[in-house]
Design a protein around this motif. Structure first.
Motif, PDB file in Angstrom:
ATOM      1  N   GLU A  34       0.837  -1.207   0.000  1.00 17.13           N
ATOM      2  CA  GLU A  34       0.000   0.000   0.000  1.00 17.13           C
ATOM      3  C   GLU A  34       0.872   1.258   0.000  1.00 17.13           C
ATOM      4  O   GLU A  34       0.585   2.228  -0.695  1.00 17.13           O
ATOM      5  N   VAL A  35       1.941   1.229   0.766  1.00 19.57           N
ATOM      6  CA  VAL A  35       2.870   2.361   0.822  1.00 19.57           C
ATOM      7  C   VAL A  35       3.515   2.576  -0.547  1.00 19.57           C
ATOM      8  O   VAL A  35       3.605   3.712  -1.028  1.00 19.57           O
ATOM      9  N   ALA A  36       3.942   1.498  -1.182  1.00 21.80           N
ATOM     10  CA  ALA A  36       4.565   1.607  -2.505  1.00 21.80           C
ATOM     11  C   ALA A  36       3.594   2.206  -3.513  1.00 21.80           C
ATOM     12  O   ALA A  36       3.973   3.053  -4.329  1.00 21.80           O
ATOM     13  N   SER A  37       2.348   1.788  -3.456  1.00 21.02           N
ATOM     14  CA  SER A  37       1.338   2.311  -4.367  1.00 21.02           C
ATOM     15  C   SER A  37       1.093   3.803  -4.135  1.00 21.02           C
ATOM     16  O   SER A  37       0.991   4.580  -5.087  1.00 21.02           O
ATOM     17  N   ARG A  38       1.011   4.206  -2.868  1.00 17.22           N
ATOM     18  CA  ARG A  38       0.773   5.622  -2.558  1.00 17.22           C
ATOM     19  C   ARG A  38       1.934   6.503  -3.005  1.00 17.22           C
ATOM     20  O   ARG A  38       1.728   7.602  -3.535  1.00 17.22           O
ATOM     21  N   ILE A  39       3.173   6.040  -2.803  1.00 15.81           N
ATOM     22  CA  ILE A  39       4.344   6.825  -3.191  1.00 15.81           C
ATOM     23  C   ILE A  39       4.429   6.928  -4.707  1.00 15.81           C
ATOM     24  O   ILE A  39       4.705   8.000  -5.258  1.00 15.81           O
ATOM     25  N   THR A  40       4.178   5.839  -5.414  1.00 13.83           N
ATOM     26  CA  THR A  40       4.212   5.863  -6.879  1.00 13.83           C
ATOM     27  C   THR A  40       3.125   6.768  -7.432  1.00 13.83           C
ATOM     28  O   THR A  40       3.376   7.558  -8.357  1.00 13.83           O
ATOM     29  N   ASP A  41       1.926   6.699  -6.887  1.00 11.09           N
ATOM     30  CA  ASP A  41       0.835   7.576  -7.336  1.00 11.09           C
ATOM     31  C   ASP A  41       1.166   9.049  -7.107  1.00 11.09           C
ATOM     32  O   ASP A  41       0.905   9.892  -7.970  1.00 11.09           O
ATOM     33  N   ALA A  42       1.746   9.351  -5.952  1.00 14.54           N
ATOM     34  CA  ALA A  42       2.112  10.742  -5.664  1.00 14.54           C
ATOM     35  C   ALA A  42       3.176  11.237  -6.631  1.00 14.54           C
ATOM     36  O   ALA A  42       3.110  12.378  -7.117  1.00 14.54           O
ATOM     37  N   ALA A  43       4.160  10.407  -6.948  1.00 19.19           N
ATOM     38  CA  ALA A  43       5.218  10.809  -7.868  1.00 19.19           C
ATOM     39  C   ALA A  43       4.676  11.021  -9.282  1.00 19.19           C
ATOM     40  O   ALA A  43       5.052  11.979  -9.966  1.00 19.19           O
ATOM     41  N   ILE A  44       3.770  10.158  -9.724  1.00 18.60           N
ATOM     42  CA  ILE A  44       3.174  10.310 -11.056  1.00 18.60           C
ATOM     43  C   ILE A  44       2.341  11.584 -11.125  1.00 18.60           C
ATOM     44  O   ILE A  44       2.436  12.348 -12.098  1.00 18.60           O
ATOM     45  N   GLN A  45       1.543  11.840 -10.109  1.00 24.12           N
ATOM     46  CA  GLN A  45       0.725  13.054 -10.091  1.00 24.12           C
ATOM     47  C   GLN A  45       1.594  14.308 -10.113  1.00 24.12           C
ATOM     48  O   GLN A  45       1.302  15.262 -10.839  1.00 24.12           O
ATOM     49  N   THR A  46       2.661  14.298  -9.337  1.00 25.90           N
ATOM     50  CA  THR A  46       3.556  15.457  -9.306  1.00 25.90           C
ATOM     51  C   THR A  46       4.237  15.666 -10.645  1.00 25.90           C
ATOM     52  O   THR A  46       4.345  16.801 -11.125  1.00 25.90           O
ATOM     53  N   ASP A  47       4.684  14.596 -11.279  1.00 25.33           N
ATOM     54  CA  ASP A  47       5.301  14.722 -12.597  1.00 25.33           C
ATOM     55  C   ASP A  47       4.316  15.254 -13.631  1.00 25.33           C
ATOM     56  O   ASP A  47       4.676  16.087 -14.466  1.00 25.33           O
TER      57      ASP A  47
END
Length: 126
Positions: A34-47
């Motif tokens: 779940e943590v990995a998914s949240r961090i990846t989603d945040a990075a994609i949104q920021t990019d």
């Protein structure tokens, strides 16, 4: 009889963290996947937001897709929810906008606390 009840209550309170934390049954813990998914989603949104504002077209960096690997997230472990929330808010926030999602990830998410059987946040550190 009262001594037995007090002993059982004391034993349960001392072993509560040892039993519940590794299985993720406590409120302030999150599973690594779940943590990995949240961090990846945040990075994609920021990019996506940064590239749309700065370049004029949406673009996703390869580093955003491997953001969980950059943060050294183990999907089998559990992490302290408050630390994960701070990491995700740093990536999505001002730090992520100014520095980019990769550098915000490196600065904010490298020292996330894992929760183990005998170690972790519930036990005091000396």
């Amino acid at each position: 009889m009262l001594k037995k009840i007090l002993f059982v209550a004391l034993a349960f309170s001392l072993t509560n963290c040892l039993v519940l934390n590794p299985v993720g049954a406590t409120v302030d813990r999150e599973k690594g996947s779940e943590v990995a998914s949240r961090i990846t989603d945040a990075a994609i949104q920021t990019d996506l937001i940064n590239s749309t504002i700065l370049v004029g077209r949406p673009f996703i960096s390869i580093y955003s897709l491997i953001a969980a690997d950059i943060a050294n997230i183990d999907s089998a472990k559990y992490y302290v929810k408050a630390d994960v929330d701070q990491c995700v808010s740093d990536i999505k926030g001002f730090k992520g906008f100014v520095l980019g999602s990769v550098i915000a990830n490196i600065l904010s998410c490298q020292d996330l606390k894992t929760d183990g059987y005998l170690t972790g946040d519930p036990f005091p550190t000396f």
